[in-house]
Design a protein around this motif. Structure first.
Motif, PDB file in Angstrom:
ATOM      1  N   LEU A  25       0.831  -1.214   0.000  1.00 26.31           N
ATOM      2  CA  LEU A  25       0.000   0.000   0.000  1.00 26.31           C
ATOM      3  C   LEU A  25       0.864   1.261   0.000  1.00 26.31           C
ATOM      4  O   LEU A  25       0.616   2.198   0.754  1.00 26.31           O
ATOM      5  CB  LEU A  25      -0.938   0.033   1.200  1.00 26.31           C
ATOM      6  CG  LEU A  25      -1.939  -1.107   1.314  1.00 26.31           C
ATOM      7  CD1 LEU A  25      -2.763  -0.944   2.568  1.00 26.31           C
ATOM      8  CD2 LEU A  25      -2.838  -1.160   0.107  1.00 26.31           C
ATOM      9  N   MET A  28       0.145   5.509  -3.094  1.00 26.64           N
ATOM     10  CA  MET A  28      -1.236   5.407  -3.556  1.00 26.64           C
ATOM     11  C   MET A  28      -1.713   6.610  -4.365  1.00 26.64           C
ATOM     12  O   MET A  28      -2.621   6.473  -5.167  1.00 26.64           O
ATOM     13  CB  MET A  28      -2.174   5.237  -2.355  1.00 26.64           C
ATOM     14  CG  MET A  28      -1.919   3.992  -1.587  1.00 26.64           C
ATOM     15  SD  MET A  28      -2.150   2.563  -2.593  1.00 26.64           S
ATOM     16  CE  MET A  28      -3.569   1.852  -1.847  1.00 26.64           C
ATOM     17  N   PHE A 183     -11.222   4.816  -6.711  1.00 30.61           N
ATOM     18  CA  PHE A 183     -11.295   4.173  -5.390  1.00 30.61           C
ATOM     19  C   PHE A 183     -11.938   2.795  -5.495  1.00 30.61           C
ATOM     20  O   PHE A 183     -11.434   1.817  -4.929  1.00 30.61           O
ATOM     21  CB  PHE A 183     -12.130   5.037  -4.438  1.00 30.61           C
ATOM     22  CG  PHE A 183     -11.411   6.254  -3.925  1.00 30.61           C
ATOM     23  CD1 PHE A 183     -10.313   6.133  -3.097  1.00 30.61           C
ATOM     24  CD2 PHE A 183     -11.843   7.525  -4.253  1.00 30.61           C
ATOM     25  CE1 PHE A 183      -9.658   7.238  -2.609  1.00 30.61           C
ATOM     26  CE2 PHE A 183     -11.202   8.650  -3.767  1.00 30.61           C
ATOM     27  CZ  PHE A 183     -10.113   8.504  -2.943  1.00 30.61           C
ATOM     28  N   LEU A 184     -13.054   2.727  -6.234  1.00 32.87           N
ATOM     29  CA  LEU A 184     -13.782   1.457  -6.309  1.00 32.87           C
ATOM     30  C   LEU A 184     -12.918   0.382  -6.960  1.00 32.87           C
ATOM     31  O   LEU A 184     -12.800  -0.731  -6.442  1.00 32.87           O
ATOM     32  CB  LEU A 184     -15.087   1.644  -7.099  1.00 32.87           C
ATOM     33  CG  LEU A 184     -16.123   2.549  -6.441  1.00 32.87           C
ATOM     34  CD1 LEU A 184     -17.347   2.702  -7.315  1.00 32.87           C
ATOM     35  CD2 LEU A 184     -16.527   1.981  -5.085  1.00 32.87           C
ATOM     36  N   LEU A 186      -9.624   0.199  -7.348  1.00 35.26           N
ATOM     37  CA  LEU A 186      -8.471  -0.204  -6.534  1.00 35.26           C
ATOM     38  C   LEU A 186      -8.927  -1.058  -5.354  1.00 35.26           C
ATOM     39  O   LEU A 186      -8.303  -2.077  -5.031  1.00 35.26           O
ATOM     40  CB  LEU A 186      -7.707   1.025  -6.041  1.00 35.26           C
ATOM     41  CG  LEU A 186      -6.484   0.715  -5.198  1.00 35.26           C
ATOM     42  CD1 LEU A 186      -5.509  -0.148  -5.968  1.00 35.26           C
ATOM     43  CD2 LEU A 186      -5.779   1.975  -4.752  1.00 35.26           C
ATOM     44  N   GLY A 187     -10.037  -0.673  -4.721  1.00 34.78           N
ATOM     45  CA  GLY A 187     -10.556  -1.447  -3.596  1.00 34.78           C
ATOM     46  C   GLY A 187     -10.869  -2.872  -4.008  1.00 34.78           C
ATOM     47  O   GLY A 187     -10.464  -3.836  -3.343  1.00 34.78           O
ATOM     48  N   LEU A 188     -11.560  -3.021  -5.149  1.00 34.37           N
ATOM     49  CA  LEU A 188     -11.945  -4.363  -5.586  1.00 34.37           C
ATOM     50  C   LEU A 188     -10.730  -5.181  -6.016  1.00 34.37           C
ATOM     51  O   LEU A 188     -10.639  -6.372  -5.716  1.00 34.37           O
ATOM     52  CB  LEU A 188     -12.961  -4.258  -6.738  1.00 34.37           C
ATOM     53  CG  LEU A 188     -14.329  -3.742  -6.281  1.00 34.37           C
ATOM     54  CD1 LEU A 188     -15.255  -3.530  -7.458  1.00 34.37           C
ATOM     55  CD2 LEU A 188     -14.957  -4.701  -5.282  1.00 34.37           C
ATOM     56  N   LEU A 190      -7.675  -4.825  -4.899  1.00 35.57           N
ATOM     57  CA  LEU A 190      -6.969  -5.206  -3.665  1.00 35.57           C
ATOM     58  C   LEU A 190      -7.634  -6.424  -3.043  1.00 35.57           C
ATOM     59  O   LEU A 190      -6.952  -7.370  -2.622  1.00 35.57           O
ATOM     60  CB  LEU A 190      -7.029  -4.055  -2.667  1.00 35.57           C
ATOM     61  CG  LEU A 190      -5.861  -3.090  -2.629  1.00 35.57           C
ATOM     62  CD1 LEU A 190      -6.142  -2.004  -1.627  1.00 35.57           C
ATOM     63  CD2 LEU A 190      -4.597  -3.821  -2.250  1.00 35.57           C
ATOM     64  N   ALA A 191      -8.970  -6.388  -3.013  1.00 38.08           N
ATOM     65  CA  ALA A 191      -9.694  -7.510  -2.428  1.00 38.08           C
ATOM     66  C   ALA A 191      -9.425  -8.772  -3.232  1.00 38.08           C
ATOM     67  O   ALA A 191      -9.239  -9.854  -2.663  1.00 38.08           O
ATOM     68  CB  ALA A 191     -11.185  -7.200  -2.391  1.00 38.08           C
ATOM     69  N   GLU A 194      -6.027 -10.102  -2.396  1.00 37.66           N
ATOM     70  CA  GLU A 194      -6.090 -10.646  -1.049  1.00 37.66           C
ATOM     71  C   GLU A 194      -6.771 -12.017  -1.045  1.00 37.66           C
ATOM     72  O   GLU A 194      -6.285 -12.966  -0.427  1.00 37.66           O
ATOM     73  CB  GLU A 194      -6.893  -9.652  -0.188  1.00 37.66           C
ATOM     74  CG  GLU A 194      -6.843  -9.885   1.289  1.00 37.66           C
ATOM     75  CD  GLU A 194      -5.452  -9.700   1.851  1.00 37.66           C
ATOM     76  OE1 GLU A 194      -4.748  -8.800   1.360  1.00 37.66           O
ATOM     77  OE2 GLU A 194      -5.089 -10.460   2.757  1.00 37.66           O
ATOM     78  N   TRP A 195      -7.857 -12.078  -1.810  1.00 33.30           N
ATOM     79  CA  TRP A 195      -8.628 -13.320  -1.875  1.00 33.30           C
ATOM     80  C   TRP A 195      -7.793 -14.433  -2.477  1.00 33.30           C
ATOM     81  O   TRP A 195      -7.763 -15.544  -1.987  1.00 33.30           O
ATOM     82  CB  TRP A 195      -9.879 -13.066  -2.720  1.00 33.30           C
ATOM     83  CG  TRP A 195     -10.725 -14.274  -2.953  1.00 33.30           C
ATOM     84  CD1 TRP A 195     -11.561 -14.863  -2.055  1.00 33.30           C
ATOM     85  CD2 TRP A 195     -10.789 -15.034  -4.145  1.00 33.30           C
ATOM     86  NE1 TRP A 195     -12.164 -15.949  -2.612  1.00 33.30           N
ATOM     87  CE2 TRP A 195     -11.710 -16.078  -3.908  1.00 33.30           C
ATOM     88  CE3 TRP A 195     -10.190 -14.941  -5.395  1.00 33.30           C
ATOM     89  CZ2 TRP A 195     -12.023 -17.027  -4.867  1.00 33.30           C
ATOM     90  CZ3 TRP A 195     -10.504 -15.878  -6.361  1.00 33.30           C
ATOM     91  CH2 TRP A 195     -11.411 -16.918  -6.091  1.00 33.30           C
ATOM     92  N   GLN A 198      -5.260 -15.564   0.068  1.00 35.68           N
ATOM     93  CA  GLN A 198      -5.860 -16.405   1.102  1.00 35.68           C
ATOM     94  C   GLN A 198      -6.158 -17.797   0.571  1.00 35.68           C
ATOM     95  O   GLN A 198      -5.939 -18.804   1.246  1.00 35.68           O
ATOM     96  CB  GLN A 198      -7.140 -15.753   1.615  1.00 35.68           C
ATOM     97  CG  GLN A 198      -6.859 -14.609   2.573  1.00 35.68           C
ATOM     98  CD  GLN A 198      -8.096 -13.799   2.880  1.00 35.68           C
ATOM     99  OE1 GLN A 198      -9.201 -14.149   2.469  1.00 35.68           O
ATOM    100  NE2 GLN A 198      -7.913 -12.713   3.591  1.00 35.68           N
ATOM    101  N   LYS A 231       4.638   3.667   6.213  1.00 34.61           N
ATOM    102  CA  LYS A 231       3.318   4.099   5.747  1.00 34.61           C
ATOM    103  C   LYS A 231       2.862   5.350   6.489  1.00 34.61           C
ATOM    104  O   LYS A 231       3.428   5.705   7.497  1.00 34.61           O
ATOM    105  CB  LYS A 231       2.324   2.979   5.987  1.00 34.61           C
ATOM    106  CG  LYS A 231       1.925   2.312   4.663  1.00 34.61           C
ATOM    107  CD  LYS A 231       0.881   1.299   4.936  1.00 34.61           C
ATOM    108  CE  LYS A 231       1.459  -0.078   4.916  1.00 34.61           C
ATOM    109  NZ  LYS A 231       0.568  -1.029   5.501  1.00 34.61           N
TER     110      LYS A 231
ATOM    111  N   PRO C 194     -11.631 -11.030   2.331  1.00 30.43           N
ATOM    112  CA  PRO C 194     -10.649 -10.370   1.452  1.00 30.43           C
ATOM    113  C   PRO C 194     -10.781  -8.854   1.459  1.00 30.43           C
ATOM    114  O   PRO C 194      -9.814  -8.147   1.193  1.00 30.43           O
ATOM    115  CB  PRO C 194     -10.986 -10.929   0.058  1.00 30.43           C
ATOM    116  CG  PRO C 194     -11.827 -12.111   0.293  1.00 30.43           C
ATOM    117  CD  PRO C 194     -12.516 -11.918   1.588  1.00 30.43           C
ATOM    118  N   LEU C 202     -11.230   1.614   0.807  1.00 26.52           N
ATOM    119  CA  LEU C 202     -11.189   2.275  -0.497  1.00 26.52           C
ATOM    120  C   LEU C 202     -12.576   2.339  -1.118  1.00 26.52           C
ATOM    121  O   LEU C 202     -12.933   3.336  -1.749  1.00 26.52           O
ATOM    122  CB  LEU C 202     -10.225   1.527  -1.422  1.00 26.52           C
ATOM    123  CG  LEU C 202      -8.768   1.858  -1.168  1.00 26.52           C
ATOM    124  CD1 LEU C 202      -7.866   0.854  -1.828  1.00 26.52           C
ATOM    125  CD2 LEU C 202      -8.460   3.254  -1.697  1.00 26.52           C
TER     126      LEU C 202
END
Lengths: 232, 214, 231
Positions: A25, A28, A183-184, A186-188, A190-191, A194-195, A198, A231, C194, C202
C-alpha cells in the motif's frame, strides 16, 4: 536481515510477493490519480521508475559515507533532483502528457515507495542489488498502475491505450474515469489479490509441511514490517 | 574546542551533503539551460498553432504578443494576428475562469474593430467526462463564430436566438461557464483593445514598440 | 468585495468541491492509515492543517520573491552584479527542492512545538508527525500556489495562498474524520474477509467521493448568489 536476499530474489520480490501497491500500500496517490487511461499511467510509471532506479543507484554508491542523521536529507535531495529532471524532460518532449499529469509528476518526490526503498535497501546494499531491487519494484509499480488503468479505461472509455476495444454501442461508464471509479477499482482489485493470497495460503495448508510455512511467514513478515513503518 | 576545529567538525559531518548539493545544482542548471528553450517553445506553440483557426487568414509567424491592461488595470496578454502581408487582421484573447469542475481556459478570436467573434477554442478543461467535456467538440465551439462581440452571449437549451448558443442537456453549467468567461473577457478587454486598434490604424506598429521595449 | 468572493471560492473549492483527498487523491496514505479512530483522525487532520498553512505561507514567500520568473530578488541581484538587464531570471527549476525543504523544516518545527507544549497530543500522534513530511497534500498545496504565481495576469497574494492551505487542511480533516467515523461503525459489521482493511476502506472512499461530486458547480452558484445579494 543478516545476509539479505540476493539481487535476483529482490528483483522478483518487487514484482509480485512484495508488490508496492497491492501488498505494501505504498505510493497510492499516483495509483489513483493518473489511472483513468493507459497512456498517462504508463508515463507516470516510467517517470517513477527513472527516479527510483537513479535514486537507489546513487544512494547505494555513497552508502559508505552516509551519516545516519543526515541520511533522510540526502535521500530527499537526491529524489527531488531526479524528479525535477524527469519533470523538465516531460515538459520538453511530451508536453501534452505533462499537462495531463500536472502536479502528479512533482508529487513523485513524496511517493513513500521511493524513500522507503532508499532506506530499506539502497542504503545498505551494493549497487547491483540496489538497482535490481529498484527495477523489480518499478516493474511491480508499473504492473499495479497498468492493471488499474486497464480496467478503468476499458470500462470507462471502451478503449485500451487509445485503441477502441469494445463495440461502439458500449455505454461508457463515466464513473470509471471519475475519482470514485479510482477508489472502487483499486478497492476491488486489492480484495481480489487478497482473496487469491488467502486461497493459496489455504491450499498450502494441505500441501506443505507446517515447519516450512512458518519459515515463509517469517521471511515475508520481516520485509512487510519494515515497509509498514514507512506508511502514513 | 576552538572555532577552527568546530568548523572542521561541521565540514566533516556535512561534506557529503555539500558536495551532493553542488553536483545536483550543476545537473539541474544543465537540464534547465538545455531544455528551457524547448519548453518555452512548447508553451508558445500551444497557443500559436490554434491562431489560424480562430482568425481567418491569420499567419502564425506574423502574430505579435502584446501586454496591455484591462478595464480594471490588471495586466493581460493578447495576440494581434496579421495576414501574410503583415497587416493586422484580428485579435486572439486568452481567457480563464471557473467551470463546473476546475478552471476552463479559452482562446477567443475577434475581428479588428471588435464587432464579431471569429472563433473560440477550449485550451484547458477538466469537466465531467461524457457530459461537460463536450465543450471540447468543434460543433459546440463553432456556435460562437459570428456572434456579436459587444452583447453578452447566453446559453439556452433549445431554439437559439441571435446571441444564444445551444447546450447539451446535462451540461448546462459547463456551457454557461464558457459563455460567462467569454463575456467577462470581452467586457474587460473591449476598451483597451479598441484603443490599441485605433493606434494601429493611425500607423503606429506595436511590433516596433515591442521590439524597442525588448 | 471581489477579492473576498475569490477567497470564499478558493476555500470552498479546496475544502469541499475539489476535496484534496476525495478529488485530487493527495494524502491517501494517512487517510488509509490513521482513520481507525475519530480522535486520532481529528488530531492528524489538525496537524496537517497547521503544517500546510505554515508551509503554504513560506512557499508563497519563497516563490514570489525568489523562484517565479522575473522574481524581484534574483533580478535585483543580477543587475547589481552587472548582468545583462534583458536576461530574464527564472529559478523555478529549483522550486521542488525548495518546497520539500520548507515542508520538512515546518514539520520539524511543529513537532518540537507540540512535544513541548502539548505532550498529550504528541503522545497520541507523535509517530505520525514526522511522516507528515511525506504527506502529498502539503506539497500539492505548494504546487498549486506555484501554478498560480506563474501567470502574471492572475497573481495570487499571501491571502489566497493561506486560504487555499486552510481549505485544503479543512477538507483533509473532514474526509479523514468522516472515514474514521464510518470505520468505527464498520468494526461491528461482518465484512467479507478479502475486503477487510484497505479494500473496504477504499470502496467507502469511492462512495464518499461520489457524494463530494454532488457539490460540483456549487462555487458558481455561490458567486451568483453573492452577486445577486450585492446588487
Amino acid at each position: 536481515m543478516a545476509n539479505g536476499p540476493t539481487a535476483s530474489e529482490r528483483f522478483l520480490n518487487g514484482i509480485l510477493p512484495e508488490n508496492p501497491v497491492y501488498r505494501q500500500l505504498l505510493g497510492m496517490c499516483p495509483v489513483l490519480a493518473v489511472t483513468a487511461a493507459m497512456l498517462p499511467a504508463l508515463t507516470m510509471a516510467a517517470a517513477t521508475a527513472f527516479v527510483l532506479i537513479s535514486a537507489n543507484g546513487i544512494i547505494s554508491l555513497i552508502r559508505g559515507q552516509l551519516r545516519p542523521h543526515l541520511r533522510i536529507l540526502v535521500f530527499t535531495l537526491t529524489i527531488a533532483t531526479f524528479v525535477t529532471i524527469a519533470d523538465r524532460f516531460l515538459a520538453a518532449y511530451l508536453y501534452e502528457m505533462s499537462k495531463v499529469l500536472g502536479p502528479y509528476v512533482p508529487l513523485i518526490i513524496v511517493n513513500c515507495l521511493i524513500i522507503s526503498r532508499c532506506e530499506i535497501c539502497a542504503s545498505k546494499q551494493s549497487v547491483r542489488v540496489a538497482v535490481a531491487d529498484a527495477v523489480g519494484m518499478s516493474l511491480g509499480f508499473t504492473l499495479a498502475l497498468t492493471s488499474i488503468a486497464t480496467v478503468r479505461e476499458i470500462l470507462g472509455s471502451g478503449s485500451w491505450l487509445g485503441i477502441r476495444v469494445l463495440p461502439e454501442a458500449w455505454p461508457n461508464w463515466g464513473i470509471m474515469v471519475l475519482p470514485p471509479g479510482a477508489f472502487l477499482v483499486l478497492g476491488l482489485l486489492l480484495a481480489a489479490v487478497e482473496w487469491w493470497g488467502q486461497w493459496r495460503a489455504q491450499r498450502m495448508d494441505y500441501a506443505v509441511a507446517p515447519a516450512m510455512r512458518g519459515q515463509q511467514a517469517q521471511a515475508t513478515g520481516e520485509g512487510m514490517e519494515e515497509a509498514n513503518s514507512w506508511k502514513a | 574546542m576552538t572555532r577552527k576545529t568546530k568548523i572542521l567538525g561541521y565540514l566533516q559531518q556535512a561534506w557529503l551533503v555539500l558536495v551532493l548539493a553542488c553536483a545536483y545544482g550543476g545537473a539541474l542548471a544543465g537540464v534547465q539551460i538545455s531544455l528551457s528553450p524547448r519548453i518555452a517553445e512548447n508553451r508558445r506553440q500551444e497557443t500559436y498553432r490554434i491562431i489560424p483557426q480562430l482568425v481567418p487568414g491569420a499567419e502564425q509567424e506574423q502574430t505579435v504578443e502584446l501586454s496591455i491592461s484591462d478595464r480594471h488595470g490588471n495586466p493581460a496578454r493578447v495576440y494581434q494576428t496579421r495576414d501574410a502581408e503583415g497587416q493586422p487582421n484580428g485579435w486572439v484573447v486568452p481567457a480563464k475562469g471557473p467551470g463546473f469542475a476546475d478552471d476552463i481556459g479559452l482562446l477567443i478570436g475577434l475581428d479588428p474593430p471588435l464587432n464579431k467573434i471569429t472563433g473560440m477554442y477550449v485550451l484547458d478543461q477538466r469537466e465531467t467526462p461524457g457530459l461537460g467535456d463536450f465543450i471540447r467538440d468543434a460543433d459546440f465551439q463553432r456556435q460562437f463564430r459570428g456572434k456579436a462581440a459587444d452583447t453578452p452571449i447566453e446559453a439556452v437549451k433549445a431554439d437559439p436566438g441571435e446571441q444564444q448558443i445551444t447546450v447539451l442537456s446535462g451540461a448546462t453549467v459547463s456551457s454557461s461557464s464558457v459563455c460567462e468567461i467569454v463575456n467577462t473577457a470581452l467586457a474587460n478587454l473591449r476598451e483597451p483593445l479598441l484603443q490599441e486598434w485605433a493606434r494601429a490604424s493611425a500607423g503606429a506598429d506595436p511590433r516596433d514598440e515591442a521590439e524597442a521595449a525588448w | 468585495m471581489e477579492s473576498l468572493t475569490l477567497l470564499l471560492q478558493i476555500f470552498v473549492g479546496a475544502a469541499i468541491i475539489n476535496n484534496f483527498v476525495l478529488h485530487y487523491f493527495v494524502g491517501i496514505c494517512p487517510f488509509l492509515g490513521v482513520s481507525r479512530r475519530v480522535d486520532m483522525a481529528f488530531g492528524m487532520g489538525c496537524a496537517v492543517t497547521f503544517v500546510i498553512s505554515i508551509a503554504a505561507l513560506l512557499s508563497w514567500t519563497f516563490t514570489f520573491y525568489l523562484l517565479r520568473p522575473d522574481a524581484p530578488l534574483p533580478t535585483w541581484l543580477w543587475q547589481r552584479l552587472g548582468g545583462d538587464p534583458s536576461v530574464r531570471i527564472d529559478l523555478s527549476v529549483l522550486s521542488y527542492i525548495m518546497y520539500i525543504f520548507v515542508i520538512a523544516s515546518s514539520v520539524q518545527f511543529v513537532e518540537m512545538y507540540v512535544r513541548k507544549f502539548a505532550p498529550k497530543l504528541h503522545k497520541s500522534f507523535g509517530v505520525f508527525l514526522p511522516l507528515i513530511t511525506t504527506n502529498c497534500a502539503i506539497l500539492f498545496a505548494c504546487l498549486i500556489i506555484l501554478r498560480n504565481l506563474q501567470d502574471p495576469a492572475q497573481l495570487w497574494g499571501p491571502a489566497e495562498a493561506l486560504t487555499l492551505a486552510l481549505g485544503g487542511g479543512v477538507g483533509f480533516t473532514l474526509a479523514i474524520c468522516l472515514m474514521a467515523g464510518i470505520r468505527e461503525e464498520l468494526e461491528l459489521c461482518d465484512v467479507p474477509r478479502p475486503l477487510r482493511g484497505a479494500g473496504i476502506t477504499l470502496i467507502i472512499a469511492g462512495i464518499l467521493a461520489m457524494a463530494v461530486m454532488g457539490f460540483a458547480g456549487v462555487d458558481q452558484n455561490l458567486q451568483d448568489a453573492i452577486d445577486a445579494f450585492l446588487n
